[in-house]
Design an enzyme around this catalytic site. Structure first.
Site, short mmCIF file in Angstrom:
data_model
loop_
_atom_site.label_atom_id
_atom_site.label_comp_id
_atom_site.label_asym_id
_atom_site.label_seq_id
_atom_site.Cartn_x
_atom_site.Cartn_y
_atom_site.Cartn_z
N ASP A 5 0.86 -1.18 0.00
CA ASP A 5 0.00 0.00 0.00
C ASP A 5 0.89 1.23 0.00
OD1 ASP A 5 -2.58 1.46 0.41
OD2 ASP A 5 -1.60 2.04 2.28
N GLU A 89 -1.78 -1.49 -6.05
CA GLU A 89 -3.01 -0.94 -6.61
C GLU A 89 -2.72 -0.28 -7.95
OE1 GLU A 89 -5.76 0.49 -2.97
OE2 GLU A 89 -3.83 1.51 -3.11
N ASP A 185 -2.73 1.43 7.02
CA ASP A 185 -1.95 1.09 5.83
C ASP A 185 -1.66 -0.41 5.76
OD1 ASP A 185 -1.90 3.77 5.14
OD2 ASP A 185 0.04 4.14 6.09
#
Length: 209
Positions: A5, A89, A185
């Site tokens: 992340d 992501e 996170d």
């Protein structure tokens, strides 16, 4: 496999608990550049002192660029040496950093705050970091998987319950359904890893069919 992340406060948080914090103090750097630019504005354009001041500003930008580049190379190399599958992501940085000014008919809200966030997002260099991960993993025979970023920050990594109330601030996550509590996170990194492994299994299943 590991999920990552990325963020503004902490550059990268991995699902195994490892964190990479950028060595660049963005606020301090922006403050220094603003001071140099104010000094530039007081000088006669094209003069020796004006050109000298421009050189100082360019030097400061180069310093930030070189520090970020060195940091990203070291971080990406470390990650690729220790993990065969890296999941991140699929962030649309251009959309995330779009202007908040809006139009005359529909002016934006909290423009100053959004502008500051935009600068922070762009200063991270996430796209370049992902590019480095991808080609270094290719060298080592590994794989970079990108997954949609939707709900990774508000979904519980334990029970999968998804709700905006799960995350009420930047750093803390607490599931209102099962009570699971974790660094926000890190919880997101677990979700990213789980989603990426799901994508990987589907690919393998499709290949076998």
């Amino acid at each position: 496999a590991v999920g990552i992340d990325v963020g503004v406060a902490v550059f990268a948080t991995m699902s195994d608990g490892t964190k990479f914090v950028s060595p660049i103090d963005l606020k301090a750097a922006q403050k220094k550049i603003a001071w140099l630019q104010r000094n530039l504005a007081r000088k006669v354009k094209g003069s020796f002192n004006w050109r000298k001041q421009v050189g100082k500003i360019q030097k400061e930008y180069r310093k930030i660029f070189n520090v970020r580049k060195d940091f990203q190379h070291k971080a990406s190399t470390t990650i690729c040496k220790n993990h065969a599958v890296v999941i991140v992501e699929d962030l649309q940085v251009k959309n995330m950093s779009a202007s908040a000014r809006g139009t005359i008919e529909s002016p934006g809200k909290m423009v100053k705050a959004k502008s500051g966030l935009n600068r922070s997002i762009l200063s991270q260099g996430w796209s370049e970091f992902f590019r480095q991960l991808e080609y270094k993993l290719a060298w080592t025979g590994g794989l970079l998987i990108k997954i949609p970023p939707r709900n990774t920050s508000i979904q519980c990594a334990k029970c999968r319950y998804t709700c905006g109330e799960n995350r009420t601030n930047q750093s803390s996550f607490r599931c209102v359904e099962c009570g699971h509590s974790e660094n926000a996170d890190l919880n997101a990194a677990h979700n990213i890893k789980a989603a990426g492994l799901g994508v990987s299994r589907k690919r393998k299943g499709g290949a076998s069919n």
